[in-house]
Design a protein around this motif. Structure first.
Motif, PDB file in Angstrom:
ATOM      1  N   UNK A  11      25.734  -9.960  -7.431  1.00  0.00           N
ATOM      2  CA  UNK A  11      24.581 -10.352  -8.233  1.00  0.00           C
ATOM      3  C   UNK A  11      25.021 -11.069  -9.510  1.00  0.00           C
ATOM      4  N   UNK A  12      24.204 -12.004  -9.964  1.00  0.00           N
ATOM      5  CA  UNK A  12      24.519 -12.791 -11.158  1.00  0.00           C
ATOM      6  C   UNK A  12      24.828 -11.900 -12.347  1.00  0.00           C
ATOM      7  N   UNK A  13      24.092 -10.814 -12.502  1.00  0.00           N
ATOM      8  CA  UNK A  13      24.298  -9.927 -13.654  1.00  0.00           C
ATOM      9  C   UNK A  13      25.645  -9.213 -13.593  1.00  0.00           C
ATOM     10  N   UNK A  14      26.281  -9.210 -12.412  1.00  0.00           N
ATOM     11  CA  UNK A  14      27.574  -8.544 -12.252  1.00  0.00           C
ATOM     12  C   UNK A  14      28.740  -9.524 -12.156  1.00  0.00           C
ATOM     13  N   UNK A  15      28.471 -10.819 -12.303  1.00  0.00           N
ATOM     14  CA  UNK A  15      29.547 -11.801 -12.229  1.00  0.00           C
ATOM     15  C   UNK A  15      30.575 -11.537 -13.323  1.00  0.00           C
ATOM     16  N   UNK A  16      31.839 -11.545 -12.952  1.00  0.00           N
ATOM     17  CA  UNK A  16      32.943 -11.416 -13.892  1.00  0.00           C
ATOM     18  C   UNK A  16      33.991 -12.443 -13.504  1.00  0.00           C
ATOM     19  N   UNK A  17      34.577 -13.071 -14.499  1.00  0.00           N
ATOM     20  CA  UNK A  17      35.514 -14.159 -14.275  1.00  0.00           C
ATOM     21  C   UNK A  17      36.864 -13.821 -14.892  1.00  0.00           C
ATOM     22  N   UNK A  18      37.914 -14.084 -14.169  1.00  0.00           N
ATOM     23  CA  UNK A  18      39.285 -13.800 -14.598  1.00  0.00           C
ATOM     24  C   UNK A  18      39.925 -15.068 -15.156  1.00  0.00           C
ATOM     25  N   UNK A  19      41.156 -14.949 -15.578  1.00  0.00           N
ATOM     26  CA  UNK A  19      41.857 -16.081 -16.183  1.00  0.00           C
ATOM     27  C   UNK A  19      41.981 -17.252 -15.223  1.00  0.00           C
ATOM     28  N   UNK A  20      42.174 -16.987 -13.924  1.00  0.00           N
ATOM     29  CA  UNK A  20      42.276 -18.099 -12.983  1.00  0.00           C
ATOM     30  C   UNK A  20      40.941 -18.831 -12.848  1.00  0.00           C
ATOM     31  N   UNK A  21      39.820 -18.108 -12.981  1.00  0.00           N
ATOM     32  CA  UNK A  21      38.505 -18.753 -12.966  1.00  0.00           C
ATOM     33  C   UNK A  21      38.322 -19.630 -14.202  1.00  0.00           C
ATOM     34  N   UNK A  22      38.772 -19.150 -15.339  1.00  0.00           N
ATOM     35  CA  UNK A  22      38.673 -19.931 -16.567  1.00  0.00           C
ATOM     36  C   UNK A  22      39.496 -21.203 -16.455  1.00  0.00           C
ATOM     37  N   UNK A  23      40.727 -21.089 -15.973  1.00  0.00           N
ATOM     38  CA  UNK A  23      41.586 -22.276 -15.820  1.00  0.00           C
ATOM     39  C   UNK A  23      40.959 -23.255 -14.828  1.00  0.00           C
ATOM     40  N   UNK A  24      40.444 -22.745 -13.723  1.00  0.00           N
ATOM     41  CA  UNK A  24      39.826 -23.615 -12.714  1.00  0.00           C
ATOM     42  C   UNK A  24      38.578 -24.294 -13.280  1.00  0.00           C
ATOM     43  N   UNK A  25      37.768 -23.555 -14.009  1.00  0.00           N
ATOM     44  CA  UNK A  25      36.557 -24.130 -14.607  1.00  0.00           C
ATOM     45  C   UNK A  25      36.914 -25.240 -15.582  1.00  0.00           C
ATOM     46  N   UNK A  26      37.940 -25.033 -16.377  1.00  0.00           N
ATOM     47  CA  UNK A  26      38.346 -26.071 -17.334  1.00  0.00           C
ATOM     48  C   UNK A  26      38.886 -27.312 -16.628  1.00  0.00           C
ATOM     49  N   UNK A  27      39.627 -27.113 -15.528  1.00  0.00           N
ATOM     50  CA  UNK A  27      40.123 -28.269 -14.774  1.00  0.00           C
ATOM     51  C   UNK A  27      38.968 -29.018 -14.108  1.00  0.00           C
ATOM     52  N   UNK A  28      37.993 -28.276 -13.576  1.00  0.00           N
ATOM     53  CA  UNK A  28      36.810 -28.919 -12.994  1.00  0.00           C
ATOM     54  C   UNK A  28      36.061 -29.736 -14.036  1.00  0.00           C
TER      55      UNK A  28
END
Length: 103
Positions: free
Chosen positions: A48-65
């Motif tokens: 669920x959207x309210x439970x989404x959690x992002x790790x460091x690899x998600x942050x790096x990927x989001x910044x590259x995107x």
């Protein structure tokens, strides 16, 4: 006399970011993150959207995107494809290196 500055921080692998925190860290609207999660490019769409959690690899990927989308005026699908291909090349080069072969 030398000056020694020290930095302190929290390892992101031990701390998960919320949707709003990831959006803030990337300087984008939360809707940008939601679109990429729903497209299967970031995070885990199965929770669920309210439970989404992002790790460091998600942050790096989001910044590259974001970099690909903004700097090269790439649409979301093209940016995701380029990022996936770059990640695959990086993995393959790592395997070649582990095998002692030149990359």
């Amino acid at each position: 006399m030398q000056r020694h500055d020290s930095l302190s921080g929290v390892l992101l692998d031990d701390t998960a970011l919320t949707l709003d925190e990831l959006a803030c860290a990337c300087n984008v609207e939360p809707s940008w993150v939601v679109r990429h999660v729903e497209a299967g490019v970031l995070g885990d769409v199965t929770v669920e959207v309210t439970e989404w959690r992002f790790r460091s690899n998600d942050l790096a990927r989001a910044r590259r995107l974001l970099h690909l989308e903004r700097d090269f005026d790439a649409n979301e699908e093209l940016a995701a494809l380029v990022l996936d291909l770059a990640d695959e090349i990086r993995r393959l080069r790592g395997r070649l290196h582990a095998l002692g072969l030149k990359s």
